[in-house]
Design a protein around this motif. Structure first.
Motif, PDB file in Angstrom:
ATOM      1  N   UNK A 247      17.754  87.421  99.211  1.00  0.00           N
ATOM      2  CA  UNK A 247      18.959  88.203  99.511  1.00  0.00           C
ATOM      3  C   UNK A 247      19.665  87.790 100.792  1.00  0.00           C
ATOM      4  N   UNK A 248      18.928  87.157 101.720  1.00  0.00           N
ATOM      5  CA  UNK A 248      19.497  86.829 103.014  1.00  0.00           C
ATOM      6  C   UNK A 248      19.527  88.059 103.909  1.00  0.00           C
ATOM      7  N   UNK A 249      19.971  87.866 105.138  1.00  0.00           N
ATOM      8  CA  UNK A 249      20.067  88.974 106.083  1.00  0.00           C
ATOM      9  C   UNK A 249      20.863  88.495 107.289  1.00  0.00           C
ATOM     10  N   UNK A 250      21.847  89.254 107.707  1.00  0.00           N
ATOM     11  CA  UNK A 250      22.681  88.830 108.831  1.00  0.00           C
ATOM     12  C   UNK A 250      23.311  87.476 108.554  1.00  0.00           C
ATOM     13  N   UNK A 251      23.132  86.512 109.454  1.00  0.00           N
ATOM     14  CA  UNK A 251      23.756  85.205 109.241  1.00  0.00           C
ATOM     15  C   UNK A 251      23.030  84.345 108.199  1.00  0.00           C
ATOM     16  N   UNK A 252      21.828  84.760 107.797  1.00  0.00           N
ATOM     17  CA  UNK A 252      21.090  83.972 106.805  1.00  0.00           C
ATOM     18  C   UNK A 252      21.618  84.262 105.406  1.00  0.00           C
ATOM     19  N   UNK A 253      22.012  83.210 104.679  1.00  0.00           N
ATOM     20  CA  UNK A 253      22.484  83.429 103.312  1.00  0.00           C
ATOM     21  C   UNK A 253      21.319  83.703 102.377  1.00  0.00           C
ATOM     22  N   UNK A 254      21.593  84.369 101.282  1.00  0.00           N
ATOM     23  CA  UNK A 254      20.603  84.543 100.227  1.00  0.00           C
ATOM     24  C   UNK A 254      20.596  83.315  99.335  1.00  0.00           C
ATOM     25  N   UNK A 255      19.437  83.016  98.757  1.00  0.00           N
ATOM     26  CA  UNK A 255      19.305  81.815  97.932  1.00  0.00           C
ATOM     27  C   UNK A 255      18.992  82.118  96.481  1.00  0.00           C
ATOM     28  N   UNK A 256      19.150  83.379  96.053  1.00  0.00           N
ATOM     29  CA  UNK A 256      18.800  83.725  94.681  1.00  0.00           C
ATOM     30  C   UNK A 256      19.668  83.013  93.649  1.00  0.00           C
ATOM     31  N   UNK A 257      20.844  82.593  94.023  1.00  0.00           N
ATOM     32  CA  UNK A 257      21.706  81.877  93.075  1.00  0.00           C
ATOM     33  C   UNK A 257      21.513  80.367  93.141  1.00  0.00           C
ATOM     34  N   UNK A 258      20.857  79.888  94.185  1.00  0.00           N
ATOM     35  CA  UNK A 258      20.651  78.442  94.349  1.00  0.00           C
ATOM     36  C   UNK A 258      19.246  77.999  93.967  1.00  0.00           C
TER      37      UNK A 258
ATOM     38  N   UNK B 278       9.332  88.588 103.078  1.00  0.00           N
ATOM     39  CA  UNK B 278       9.768  87.194 103.200  1.00  0.00           C
ATOM     40  C   UNK B 278      10.501  86.782 101.924  1.00  0.00           C
ATOM     41  N   UNK B 279       9.956  87.136 100.770  1.00  0.00           N
ATOM     42  CA  UNK B 279      10.585  86.819  99.495  1.00  0.00           C
ATOM     43  C   UNK B 279      11.993  87.427  99.424  1.00  0.00           C
ATOM     44  N   UNK B 280      12.112  88.694  99.795  1.00  0.00           N
ATOM     45  CA  UNK B 280      13.412  89.355  99.745  1.00  0.00           C
ATOM     46  C   UNK B 280      14.396  88.711 100.708  1.00  0.00           C
ATOM     47  N   UNK B 281      13.928  88.353 101.899  1.00  0.00           N
ATOM     48  CA  UNK B 281      14.803  87.720 102.882  1.00  0.00           C
ATOM     49  C   UNK B 281      15.324  86.393 102.338  1.00  0.00           C
ATOM     50  N   UNK B 282      14.465  85.611 101.688  1.00  0.00           N
ATOM     51  CA  UNK B 282      14.905  84.330 101.119  1.00  0.00           C
ATOM     52  C   UNK B 282      15.877  84.582  99.967  1.00  0.00           C
TER      53      UNK B 282
END
Length: 110
Positions: free
Chosen positions: A75-86, A69-73
């Motif tokens: 890095x994102x996946x498919x249409x979901x954007x990653x939030x590591x920069x936000x 779950x942490x990685x998905x938030x």
């Protein structure tokens, strides 16, 4: 011109600091609810194409896989954007915790 630049910088810093004061439910509402729904149920018009938008039935959530779950938030996946920069790492951790609390009765939540 230097005064205008200083004011612009001050405004940008203020906006960045103001965002950092969001509660966890506010973070979820700001970054997640648009696709995952207010309670994690997923948006009905997107579930046929993306059934994993429903966090209440997500395999990684059901098995309690915090790292996934942490990685998905992050890095994102498919249409979901990653939030590591936000988002800052503590904000991401709060969203991981919140994700696992979705679907629980409010009385069961810590």
């Amino acid at each position: 011109l230097p005064l205008a630049m200083a004011l612009l910088l001050a405004c940008l810093l203020w906006v960045g600091c103001a965002r950092r004061n969001l509660t966890t439910p506010e973070l979820y509402a700001t970054y997640c609810a648009r696709c995952h729904g207010e309670r994690g149920e997923g948006k009905a018009d997107s579930l046929t194409l993306y059934p994993r938008l429903n966090l209440l039935t997500s395999p990684m959530v059901l098995r309690g896989d915090r790292a996934a779950v942490r990685q998905r938030i992050r890095e994102g996946y498919g249409p979901m954007p990653g939030f590591k920069r936000r988002l800052e790492p503590p904000e991401i951790e709060r969203l991981v915790d919140f994700t696992f609390q979705l679907g629980r009765n409010p009385k069961e939540r810590p």
